[in-house]
Design a protein around this motif. Sequence first.
Motif, PDB file in Angstrom:
ATOM      1  N   LYS A  82      -0.655  -6.206  22.668  1.00  0.00           N
ATOM      2  CA  LYS A  82      -0.288  -7.025  23.754  1.00  0.00           C
ATOM      3  C   LYS A  82       1.214  -6.508  24.113  1.00  0.00           C
ATOM      4  CE  LYS A  82       0.502 -11.616  25.712  1.00  0.00           C
ATOM      5  NZ  LYS A  82       0.199 -13.037  25.483  1.00  0.00           N
ATOM      6  N   ASP A  83       2.089  -6.637  23.043  1.00  0.00           N
ATOM      7  CA  ASP A  83       3.449  -6.121  23.345  1.00  0.00           C
ATOM      8  C   ASP A  83       3.776  -5.063  22.827  1.00  0.00           C
ATOM      9  OD1 ASP A  83       4.210  -8.921  24.266  1.00  0.00           O
ATOM     10  OD2 ASP A  83       4.094  -9.572  22.368  1.00  0.00           O
ATOM     11  N   GLY A  84       2.676  -3.925  22.351  1.00  0.00           N
ATOM     12  CA  GLY A  84       2.891  -2.726  22.076  1.00  0.00           C
ATOM     13  C   GLY A  84       3.496  -2.553  20.465  1.00  0.00           C
ATOM     14  N   ILE A  85       3.081  -3.889  19.880  1.00  0.00           N
ATOM     15  CA  ILE A  85       3.653  -3.768  18.262  1.00  0.00           C
ATOM     16  C   ILE A  85       2.292  -4.826  17.605  1.00  0.00           C
ATOM     17  CG2 ILE A  85       5.164  -4.193  16.567  1.00  0.00           C
ATOM     18  CD1 ILE A  85       7.423  -3.988  18.874  1.00  0.00           C
ATOM     19  N   ILE A  86       2.061  -4.144  16.413  1.00  0.00           N
ATOM     20  CA  ILE A  86       1.203  -4.901  15.703  1.00  0.00           C
ATOM     21  C   ILE A  86       1.266  -4.654  14.157  1.00  0.00           C
ATOM     22  CG2 ILE A  86      -0.776  -3.583  15.632  1.00  0.00           C
ATOM     23  CD1 ILE A  86      -2.768  -5.838  16.171  1.00  0.00           C
ATOM     24  N   LYS A  87       1.040  -5.575  13.405  1.00  0.00           N
ATOM     25  CA  LYS A  87       0.967  -5.423  12.023  1.00  0.00           C
ATOM     26  C   LYS A  87      -0.706  -5.593  11.483  1.00  0.00           C
ATOM     27  CE  LYS A  87       5.560  -6.625  10.421  1.00  0.00           C
ATOM     28  NZ  LYS A  87       6.406  -7.483   9.626  1.00  0.00           N
ATOM     29  N   LEU A  88      -1.021  -4.533  10.831  1.00  0.00           N
ATOM     30  CA  LEU A  88      -2.387  -4.847  10.417  1.00  0.00           C
ATOM     31  C   LEU A  88      -2.504  -4.982   8.911  1.00  0.00           C
ATOM     32  CD1 LEU A  88      -3.646  -1.358  12.154  1.00  0.00           C
ATOM     33  CD2 LEU A  88      -4.090  -3.815  12.880  1.00  0.00           C
ATOM     34  N   ASP A  89      -3.562  -5.916   8.532  1.00  0.00           N
ATOM     35  CA  ASP A  89      -3.804  -6.132   6.985  1.00  0.00           C
ATOM     36  C   ASP A  89      -4.584  -4.803   6.636  1.00  0.00           C
ATOM     37  OD1 ASP A  89      -2.501  -8.645   6.914  1.00  0.00           O
ATOM     38  OD2 ASP A  89      -4.429  -9.379   7.905  1.00  0.00           O
ATOM     39  N   GLY A  90      -3.882  -4.091   5.639  1.00  0.00           N
ATOM     40  CA  GLY A  90      -4.795  -2.884   4.971  1.00  0.00           C
ATOM     41  C   GLY A  90      -5.362  -3.028   3.694  1.00  0.00           C
ATOM     42  N   GLY A  91      -5.154  -4.264   3.008  1.00  0.00           N
ATOM     43  CA  GLY A  91      -5.879  -4.844   1.928  1.00  0.00           C
ATOM     44  C   GLY A  91      -4.952  -4.173   0.701  1.00  0.00           C
ATOM     45  N   THR A  92      -5.690  -3.612  -0.161  1.00  0.00           N
ATOM     46  CA  THR A  92      -4.897  -3.174  -1.446  1.00  0.00           C
ATOM     47  C   THR A  92      -5.881  -2.135  -2.318  1.00  0.00           C
ATOM     48  OG1 THR A  92      -3.713  -3.631  -3.446  1.00  0.00           O
ATOM     49  CG2 THR A  92      -5.596  -4.984  -3.139  1.00  0.00           C
ATOM     50  N   MET A  93      -5.325  -1.720  -3.343  1.00  0.00           N
ATOM     51  CA  MET A  93      -6.221  -0.799  -4.093  1.00  0.00           C
ATOM     52  C   MET A  93      -6.015  -1.464  -5.659  1.00  0.00           C
ATOM     53  SD  MET A  93      -5.567   3.332  -2.619  1.00  0.00           S
ATOM     54  CE  MET A  93      -6.865   3.886  -3.941  1.00  0.00           C
ATOM     55  N   ASN A  94      -7.215  -0.967  -6.178  1.00  0.00           N
ATOM     56  CA  ASN A  94      -7.215  -1.518  -7.576  1.00  0.00           C
ATOM     57  C   ASN A  94      -7.098  -0.533  -8.724  1.00  0.00           C
ATOM     58  OD1 ASN A  94      -7.734  -4.295  -6.827  1.00  0.00           O
ATOM     59  ND2 ASN A  94      -9.883  -3.932  -6.301  1.00  0.00           N
ATOM     60  N   THR A  95      -6.898   0.762  -8.118  1.00  0.00           N
ATOM     61  CA  THR A  95      -6.764   1.935  -8.882  1.00  0.00           C
ATOM     62  C   THR A  95      -5.628   2.713  -8.372  1.00  0.00           C
ATOM     63  OG1 THR A  95      -8.217   3.281  -7.860  1.00  0.00           O
ATOM     64  CG2 THR A  95      -9.171   2.131  -9.847  1.00  0.00           C
ATOM     65  N   ALA A  96      -4.966   3.374  -9.220  1.00  0.00           N
ATOM     66  CA  ALA A  96      -4.084   4.272  -8.717  1.00  0.00           C
ATOM     67  C   ALA A  96      -4.359   5.238  -7.661  1.00  0.00           C
ATOM     68  CB  ALA A  96      -3.044   5.264  -9.660  1.00  0.00           C
ATOM     69  N   GLY A  97      -3.696   5.457  -6.600  1.00  0.00           N
ATOM     70  CA  GLY A  97      -4.300   6.264  -5.306  1.00  0.00           C
ATOM     71  C   GLY A  97      -3.266   6.036  -4.227  1.00  0.00           C
ATOM     72  N   PHE A  98      -4.000   6.476  -2.945  1.00  0.00           N
ATOM     73  CA  PHE A  98      -3.298   6.412  -1.752  1.00  0.00           C
ATOM     74  C   PHE A  98      -4.362   5.547  -0.637  1.00  0.00           C
ATOM     75  CE2 PHE A  98      -0.999   9.509  -3.954  1.00  0.00           C
ATOM     76  CZ  PHE A  98       0.398   9.476  -3.399  1.00  0.00           C
ATOM     77  N   LEU A  99      -3.743   4.877   0.051  1.00  0.00           N
ATOM     78  CA  LEU A  99      -4.564   3.990   1.211  1.00  0.00           C
ATOM     79  C   LEU A  99      -4.131   4.312   2.542  1.00  0.00           C
ATOM     80  CD1 LEU A  99      -6.545   1.747   1.317  1.00  0.00           C
ATOM     81  CD2 LEU A  99      -4.723   0.088   1.526  1.00  0.00           C
ATOM     82  N   ARG A 100      -4.911   4.796   3.300  1.00  0.00           N
ATOM     83  CA  ARG A 100      -4.309   5.571   4.460  1.00  0.00           C
ATOM     84  C   ARG A 100      -4.916   4.478   5.978  1.00  0.00           C
ATOM     85  NH1 ARG A 100      -5.021  11.592   4.609  1.00  0.00           N
ATOM     86  NH2 ARG A 100      -3.099  11.445   3.636  1.00  0.00           N
ATOM     87  N   CYS A 101      -3.733   4.528   6.731  1.00  0.00           N
ATOM     88  CA  CYS A 101      -4.332   3.922   8.152  1.00  0.00           C
ATOM     89  C   CYS A 101      -4.148   4.782   9.114  1.00  0.00           C
ATOM     90  CB  CYS A 101      -3.232   2.821   8.197  1.00  0.00           C
ATOM     91  SG  CYS A 101      -3.535   1.992  10.096  1.00  0.00           S
TER      92      CYS A 101
END
Length: 431
Positions: A82-101
């Motif tokens: 709506k205002d050109g900005i938002i925060k998305l819930d990405g969750g988490t990881m239970n092991t070492a690694g990388f989470l991508r959006c």
Amino acid sequence: MKKNLLILGLSLIATLTFAQPAERLIKVIVAPEHDDWTYKIGEPVKFSVMVLKYGNPVKNAKIVYQIGPEKFETKKDSTVLKDGIIKLDGGTMNTAGFLRCTVIAKIDGKEYRNLATAAFEPEKIQPAVELPTDFVQFWDKAKADLAKVPMDAQMTLLPERCTETVNVYHISLQNYREYGTVRLYGILCVPKKEGKYPALLRVPGAGVRPYGGDIRTAEKGIITLEIGIHGIPVTMEPYIYTNLGAGPLNAYWTYNLDNKDLYYFKRVYLGCLRANDFLVSLPQFDGKNLAVTGGSQGGALSIVTAGLDPRVKWTAPIYPALADMVGYLKGRAGGWPHIFDKNNPHNNTEAKIKTASYYDVVNFAKHVKVPCFYSMGFNDETCPPTSMWAVYNVINSNKTLKLYQETGHWTFPEENEMVMNWLYDKLLVTK
């Protein structure tokens, strides 16, 4: 003259690895909330997303996004900012690694894409690839076989490329392969002033192209050799390389993957050692200071060369490829050339997996004993950070890590400068 300028331009691009992405009218900004993009395992992450035009938020921008482990993004959704900005819930990881959006904004019928990648204790990532029990013996024999092949060095001066202080040569060396010899080609740059100099081997990224040589570094008082890997001269017309890349050398990284003795990269790795044979034989070489650097495939070759050749004193790999390639078979991202991902099920055979283990950069990294300057980013989609960290974590020598979290398969000018300054410090200060 036009041909030479084009070749030099292509070589400069190769030398500086990959350029920063081009600017676009609409900018999609994605970032984890933590300044360093790094989280503890189990810690929730939020991704901030902004869609900007002329630096201001685009109201009611529609986005489509995916969130999940890199190369395995599973959560898919869309929303309107709506205002050109938002925060998305990405969750988490239970092991070492990388989470991508990954976010795509659709504005005025065009799509604009960007991404951000959160790290979860990457220092705990362990390799998926296994170390063959005869790894050292295999490569010791390969080096012994190479040593039996006469170098037969041929140097051709390239007057049009020489400068007031540097001579430039096209060089051709005899290299080893299982079923006969093949030539190795490159561009040698040597300071004209009489004296003894350190040397730098530049190893190439993936592809088929001509090279112009690293004249700039040679002007600082360092012998440089920039090599090709395909057994073809590196000063031909550019269209020849385009045709070879689309034809006989297309997907060269899969050639003979089911045979560790005939796999394409065997003579490539040995070619790097042959290049060093040549460098240390030069009368202008100072006899002790030799370094190797490159990005992507060249980052891999930098580590391989340092792991195989005790003459190398320093290595500076940038986002190395050919790393932990079987990661896909263990449910996580593997390195370029992604030969075991879901698009290549035909490669999932015992013979090909075994061959890959003899050529995986992880297993060479375990044998690196010299100082290493290691540079990479979190947003790399060509060489996923999980694969690159699997390499970095097994290097037991003195190592320096410089992260540029935002970078994908490209580098900032500041990053290139830092890599070269590190090399200058080692090669010139210790001269």
